[in-house]
Design a protein around this motif. Structure first.
Motif, PDB file in Angstrom:
ATOM      1  N   GLU A 168      51.969  27.581  51.675  1.00 52.68           N
ATOM      2  CA  GLU A 168      52.828  28.710  52.025  1.00 52.68           C
ATOM      3  C   GLU A 168      52.074  30.034  51.883  1.00 52.68           C
ATOM      4  OE1 GLU A 168      56.436  30.496  53.330  1.00 52.68           O
ATOM      5  OE2 GLU A 168      55.559  28.513  53.525  1.00 52.68           O
ATOM      6  N   ALA A 169      51.248  30.136  50.862  1.00 56.31           N
ATOM      7  CA  ALA A 169      50.436  31.345  50.683  1.00 56.31           C
ATOM      8  C   ALA A 169      49.506  31.537  51.871  1.00 56.31           C
ATOM      9  CB  ALA A 169      49.637  31.265  49.385  1.00 56.31           C
ATOM     10  N   GLU A 170      48.900  30.475  52.314  1.00 54.71           N
ATOM     11  CA  GLU A 170      47.985  30.580  53.456  1.00 54.71           C
ATOM     12  C   GLU A 170      48.736  30.976  54.730  1.00 54.71           C
ATOM     13  OE1 GLU A 170      43.938  28.479  54.729  1.00 54.71           O
ATOM     14  OE2 GLU A 170      45.566  27.097  54.199  1.00 54.71           O
ATOM     15  N   ARG A 171      49.957  30.499  54.877  1.00 57.22           N
ATOM     16  CA  ARG A 171      50.762  30.862  56.038  1.00 57.22           C
ATOM     17  C   ARG A 171      51.168  32.337  55.986  1.00 57.22           C
ATOM     18  NH1 ARG A 171      55.685  31.561  57.820  1.00 57.22           N
ATOM     19  NH2 ARG A 171      56.845  31.188  55.916  1.00 57.22           N
ATOM     20  N   ARG A 172      51.577  32.795  54.822  1.00 52.28           N
ATOM     21  CA  ARG A 172      52.065  34.170  54.676  1.00 52.28           C
ATOM     22  C   ARG A 172      50.945  35.196  54.483  1.00 52.28           C
ATOM     23  NH1 ARG A 172      57.482  34.976  52.836  1.00 52.28           N
ATOM     24  NH2 ARG A 172      58.652  33.036  52.861  1.00 52.28           N
ATOM     25  N   LEU A 173      49.893  34.802  53.783  1.00 53.23           N
ATOM     26  CA  LEU A 173      48.840  35.738  53.360  1.00 53.23           C
ATOM     27  C   LEU A 173      47.446  35.169  53.689  1.00 53.23           C
ATOM     28  CD1 LEU A 173      50.457  36.354  49.859  1.00 53.23           C
ATOM     29  CD2 LEU A 173      50.561  37.933  51.804  1.00 53.23           C
ATOM     30  N   PRO A 174      47.169  34.917  54.961  1.00 50.02           N
ATOM     31  CA  PRO A 174      45.906  34.253  55.305  1.00 50.02           C
ATOM     32  C   PRO A 174      44.653  35.033  54.889  1.00 50.02           C
ATOM     33  CG  PRO A 174      47.011  35.062  57.286  1.00 50.02           C
ATOM     34  CD  PRO A 174      47.975  35.216  56.147  1.00 50.02           C
ATOM     35  N   ARG A 175      44.670  36.355  54.988  1.00 53.06           N
ATOM     36  CA  ARG A 175      43.500  37.149  54.579  1.00 53.06           C
ATOM     37  C   ARG A 175      43.265  37.047  53.074  1.00 53.06           C
ATOM     38  NH1 ARG A 175      45.367  42.113  58.054  1.00 53.06           N
ATOM     39  NH2 ARG A 175      44.143  41.779  59.931  1.00 53.06           N
ATOM     40  N   THR A 176      44.350  37.101  52.325  1.00 46.63           N
ATOM     41  CA  THR A 176      44.240  37.019  50.868  1.00 46.63           C
ATOM     42  C   THR A 176      43.677  35.680  50.455  1.00 46.63           C
ATOM     43  OG1 THR A 176      46.118  38.531  50.660  1.00 46.63           O
ATOM     44  CG2 THR A 176      45.532  37.237  48.702  1.00 46.63           C
ATOM     45  N   VAL A 177      44.177  34.601  51.028  1.00 44.55           N
ATOM     46  CA  VAL A 177      43.698  33.262  50.694  1.00 44.55           C
ATOM     47  C   VAL A 177      42.236  33.116  51.117  1.00 44.55           C
ATOM     48  CG1 VAL A 177      43.971  30.789  51.158  1.00 44.55           C
ATOM     49  CG2 VAL A 177      45.988  32.216  50.674  1.00 44.55           C
ATOM     50  N   ALA A 178      41.879  33.630  52.282  1.00 44.89           N
ATOM     51  CA  ALA A 178      40.473  33.553  52.724  1.00 44.89           C
ATOM     52  C   ALA A 178      39.568  34.332  51.787  1.00 44.89           C
ATOM     53  CB  ALA A 178      40.349  34.090  54.158  1.00 44.89           C
ATOM     54  N   PHE A 179      40.018  35.494  51.331  1.00 42.95           N
ATOM     55  CA  PHE A 179      39.238  36.274  50.364  1.00 42.95           C
ATOM     56  C   PHE A 179      38.989  35.469  49.096  1.00 42.95           C
ATOM     57  CE2 PHE A 179      39.354  38.913  46.540  1.00 42.95           C
ATOM     58  CZ  PHE A 179      38.297  39.774  46.751  1.00 42.95           C
ATOM     59  N   LEU A 180      40.042  34.850  48.583  1.00 37.70           N
ATOM     60  CA  LEU A 180      39.918  34.087  47.341  1.00 37.70           C
ATOM     61  C   LEU A 180      39.031  32.867  47.515  1.00 37.70           C
ATOM     62  CD1 LEU A 180      43.616  34.360  46.182  1.00 37.70           C
ATOM     63  CD2 LEU A 180      41.648  35.572  45.231  1.00 37.70           C
ATOM     64  N   ARG A 181      39.100  32.211  48.643  1.00 40.43           N
ATOM     65  CA  ARG A 181      38.252  31.034  48.882  1.00 40.43           C
ATOM     66  C   ARG A 181      36.784  31.427  49.040  1.00 40.43           C
ATOM     67  NH1 ARG A 181      42.532  27.781  52.496  1.00 40.43           N
ATOM     68  NH2 ARG A 181      43.516  26.699  50.754  1.00 40.43           N
ATOM     69  N   ALA A 182      36.529  32.621  49.537  1.00 40.64           N
ATOM     70  CA  ALA A 182      35.148  33.080  49.736  1.00 40.64           C
ATOM     71  C   ALA A 182      34.490  33.499  48.431  1.00 40.64           C
ATOM     72  CB  ALA A 182      35.119  34.253  50.719  1.00 40.64           C
ATOM     73  N   GLU A 183      35.295  33.822  47.439  1.00 42.59           N
ATOM     74  CA  GLU A 183      34.749  34.314  46.164  1.00 42.59           C
ATOM     75  C   GLU A 183      34.250  33.217  45.299  1.00 42.59           C
ATOM     76  OE1 GLU A 183      34.169  37.590  45.356  1.00 42.59           O
ATOM     77  OE2 GLU A 183      34.684  37.810  47.438  1.00 42.59           O
TER      78      GLU A 183
END
Length: 183
Positions: A168-183
Protein backbone atom coordinates in the motif's frame (compact mmCIF):
# COMPACT_ATOMS: atom_id res chain seq x y z
CA UNK A 1 -2.62 38.91 10.89
CA UNK A 2 -3.15 37.21 7.55
CA UNK A 3 -1.55 34.10 6.08
CA UNK A 4 1.20 36.12 4.37
CA UNK A 5 2.22 37.76 7.66
CA UNK A 6 2.18 34.39 9.42
CA UNK A 7 4.54 32.79 6.89
CA UNK A 8 6.70 35.91 6.87
CA UNK A 9 7.28 35.52 10.61
CA UNK A 10 8.08 31.82 10.29
CA UNK A 11 10.50 32.42 7.42
CA UNK A 12 12.15 35.49 8.95
CA UNK A 13 12.78 33.60 12.17
CA UNK A 14 14.70 30.99 10.16
CA UNK A 15 16.54 33.50 8.00
CA UNK A 16 17.66 35.65 10.93
CA UNK A 17 18.54 32.92 13.46
CA UNK A 18 20.54 29.73 13.16
CA UNK A 19 19.34 27.85 16.26
CA UNK A 20 15.87 26.73 17.22
CA UNK A 21 16.10 28.43 20.59
CA UNK A 22 16.99 31.75 18.96
CA UNK A 23 14.09 31.35 16.53
CA UNK A 24 11.66 30.67 19.36
CA UNK A 25 12.88 33.68 21.34
CA UNK A 26 12.66 35.92 18.26
CA UNK A 27 9.11 34.75 17.46
CA UNK A 28 8.04 35.14 21.09
CA UNK A 29 9.43 38.68 21.18
CA UNK A 30 7.86 39.59 17.84
CA UNK A 31 4.47 38.29 18.91
CA UNK A 32 4.61 39.86 22.38
CA UNK A 33 4.87 43.31 20.73
CA UNK A 34 1.59 42.78 18.89
CA UNK A 35 -2.03 43.12 19.95
CA UNK A 36 -3.65 40.02 21.42
CA UNK A 37 -5.88 39.70 18.35
CA UNK A 38 -2.82 39.25 16.11
CA UNK A 39 -1.34 36.63 18.42
CA UNK A 40 -4.63 34.74 18.28
CA UNK A 41 -4.55 35.05 14.48
CA UNK A 42 -0.99 33.68 14.44
CA UNK A 43 -2.00 30.67 16.57
CA UNK A 44 -5.08 29.94 14.47
CA UNK A 45 -3.03 30.17 11.27
CA UNK A 46 -0.40 27.87 12.79
CA UNK A 47 -3.09 25.37 13.77
CA UNK A 48 -4.68 25.56 10.30
CA UNK A 49 -1.32 24.88 8.66
CA UNK A 50 -0.74 22.02 11.07
CA UNK A 51 -4.19 20.50 10.45
CA UNK A 52 -3.60 20.74 6.70
CA UNK A 53 -0.75 18.28 7.21
CA UNK A 54 -2.88 15.84 9.21
CA UNK A 55 -3.40 13.38 6.40
CA UNK A 56 -2.93 9.63 6.30
CA UNK A 57 -0.54 9.92 3.37
CA UNK A 58 1.55 12.57 5.15
CA UNK A 59 1.68 10.36 8.24
CA UNK A 60 2.67 7.43 6.03
CA UNK A 61 5.48 9.32 4.31
CA UNK A 62 6.85 10.70 7.59
CA UNK A 63 6.52 7.35 9.36
CA UNK A 64 8.25 5.45 6.54
CA UNK A 65 11.21 7.84 6.53
CA UNK A 66 11.59 8.47 10.26
CA UNK A 67 9.76 5.54 11.96
CA UNK A 68 7.96 8.06 14.12
CA UNK A 69 5.08 7.88 16.58
CA UNK A 70 1.92 9.97 16.10
CA UNK A 71 3.34 12.53 18.57
CA UNK A 72 6.63 12.54 16.68
CA UNK A 73 4.73 13.03 13.44
CA UNK A 74 2.91 16.05 14.84
CA UNK A 75 6.21 17.48 16.06
CA UNK A 76 7.55 16.70 12.58
CA UNK A 77 4.77 18.79 11.03
CA UNK A 78 5.97 21.68 13.21
CA UNK A 79 9.49 21.12 11.88
CA UNK A 80 8.19 21.09 8.31
CA UNK A 81 6.28 24.34 8.99
CA UNK A 82 9.55 25.84 10.26
CA UNK A 83 11.12 25.16 6.85
CA UNK A 84 8.81 27.74 5.29
CA UNK A 85 5.66 28.05 3.25
CA UNK A 86 6.78 26.74 -0.13
CA UNK A 87 8.34 23.47 1.04
CA UNK A 88 5.59 22.88 3.60
CA UNK A 89 2.71 23.43 1.21
CA UNK A 90 4.38 21.41 -1.54
CA UNK A 91 4.85 18.42 0.76
CA UNK A 92 1.45 18.50 2.46
CA UNK A 93 -0.22 18.80 -0.94
CA UNK A 94 1.86 15.87 -2.24
CA UNK A 95 3.26 13.84 0.68
CA UNK A 96 5.22 11.65 -1.71
CA UNK A 97 7.49 14.65 -2.27
CA UNK A 98 8.75 14.54 1.35
CA UNK A 99 12.06 12.96 0.36
CA UNK A 100 12.68 15.69 -2.22
CA UNK A 101 13.34 18.19 0.57
CA UNK A 102 17.09 18.51 1.21
CA UNK A 103 16.45 18.86 4.95
CA UNK A 104 14.62 15.51 4.98
CA UNK A 105 17.41 13.80 3.04
CA UNK A 106 19.98 15.22 5.47
CA UNK A 107 17.97 14.12 8.51
CA UNK A 108 17.49 10.65 7.05
CA UNK A 109 21.24 10.36 6.41
CA UNK A 110 21.93 10.82 10.11
CA UNK A 111 18.92 8.82 11.35
CA UNK A 112 19.23 8.01 15.03
CA UNK A 113 22.24 10.22 15.73
CA UNK A 114 20.52 13.59 15.68
CA UNK A 115 21.34 16.48 17.94
CA UNK A 116 18.35 18.47 19.18
CA UNK A 117 18.96 20.95 16.34
CA UNK A 118 19.00 18.20 13.71
CA UNK A 119 15.97 16.22 14.91
CA UNK A 120 13.17 16.45 12.32
CA UNK A 121 10.74 17.52 15.03
CA UNK A 122 10.12 20.97 16.49
CA UNK A 123 7.43 20.64 19.16
CA UNK A 124 8.27 23.92 20.88
CA UNK A 125 7.28 25.89 17.77
CA UNK A 126 3.67 25.04 18.57
CA UNK A 127 3.88 26.86 21.93
CA UNK A 128 5.40 30.17 20.86
CA UNK A 129 2.12 32.15 20.90
CA UNK A 130 1.29 30.76 24.34
CA UNK A 131 4.70 31.80 25.63
CA UNK A 132 4.31 35.30 24.19
CA UNK A 133 0.95 35.65 25.96
CA UNK A 134 2.39 34.35 29.21
CA UNK A 135 5.14 36.97 28.92
CA UNK A 136 2.48 39.65 28.39
CA UNK A 137 0.32 38.37 31.27
CA UNK A 138 -2.65 37.68 28.97
CA UNK A 139 -2.70 33.88 28.82
CA UNK A 140 -6.27 33.56 30.08
CA UNK A 141 -7.53 36.15 27.58
CA UNK A 142 -5.60 34.34 24.84
CA UNK A 143 -7.16 30.99 25.80
CA UNK A 144 -10.64 32.54 25.86
CA UNK A 145 -10.13 34.19 22.46
CA UNK A 146 -8.88 30.92 20.98
CA UNK A 147 -11.90 29.08 22.36
CA UNK A 148 -14.21 31.70 20.82
CA UNK A 149 -12.57 31.63 17.38
CA UNK A 150 -11.10 28.14 16.99
CA UNK A 151 -12.91 26.06 14.37
CA UNK A 152 -13.90 22.49 15.18
CA UNK A 153 -11.06 20.00 14.90
CA UNK A 154 -11.38 18.02 11.71
CA UNK A 155 -10.66 14.38 11.15
CA UNK A 156 -7.50 13.32 9.41
CA UNK A 157 -7.56 13.91 5.67
CA UNK A 158 -7.71 11.06 3.20
CA UNK A 159 -8.36 7.38 3.57
CA UNK A 160 -6.90 5.57 6.56
CA UNK A 161 -4.29 2.93 5.78
CA UNK A 162 -1.64 0.86 7.53
CA UNK A 163 1.78 2.52 7.17
CA UNK A 164 3.46 -0.85 7.68
CA UNK A 165 1.79 -2.27 4.57
CA UNK A 166 4.61 -1.90 2.04
CA UNK A 167 2.43 -2.77 -0.96
CA UNK A 168 0.00 0.00 0.00
CA UNK A 169 2.89 2.36 0.74
CA UNK A 170 4.35 1.71 -2.68
CA UNK A 171 0.97 2.38 -4.29
CA UNK A 172 0.40 5.62 -2.38
CA UNK A 173 3.98 6.88 -1.98
CA UNK A 174 6.09 5.40 -4.81
CA UNK A 175 8.83 8.08 -4.64
CA UNK A 176 9.20 7.66 -0.89
CA UNK A 177 9.46 3.88 -1.14
CA UNK A 178 11.96 4.16 -4.02
CA UNK A 179 14.05 6.59 -1.95
CA UNK A 180 14.11 4.18 0.98
CA UNK A 181 15.00 1.19 -1.19
CA UNK A 182 17.87 3.12 -2.79
CA UNK A 183 19.40 4.00 0.58
Amino acid sequence: MDIEAFWDLIERSGAEHSTRQARLEWLENELSRRPLEEIVDYQLLYEAAHMRGDSWDMLGAYWLVFSSSIDGFHDGLSWLISLGREPYERVVDQPDLLTTLPQVVAAYATLGSWTDEERPEFERLSYVAWRACKKMGVRDAFADALDDRRPPVSDWLGQKWDCEDWAEAERRLPRTVAFLRAE
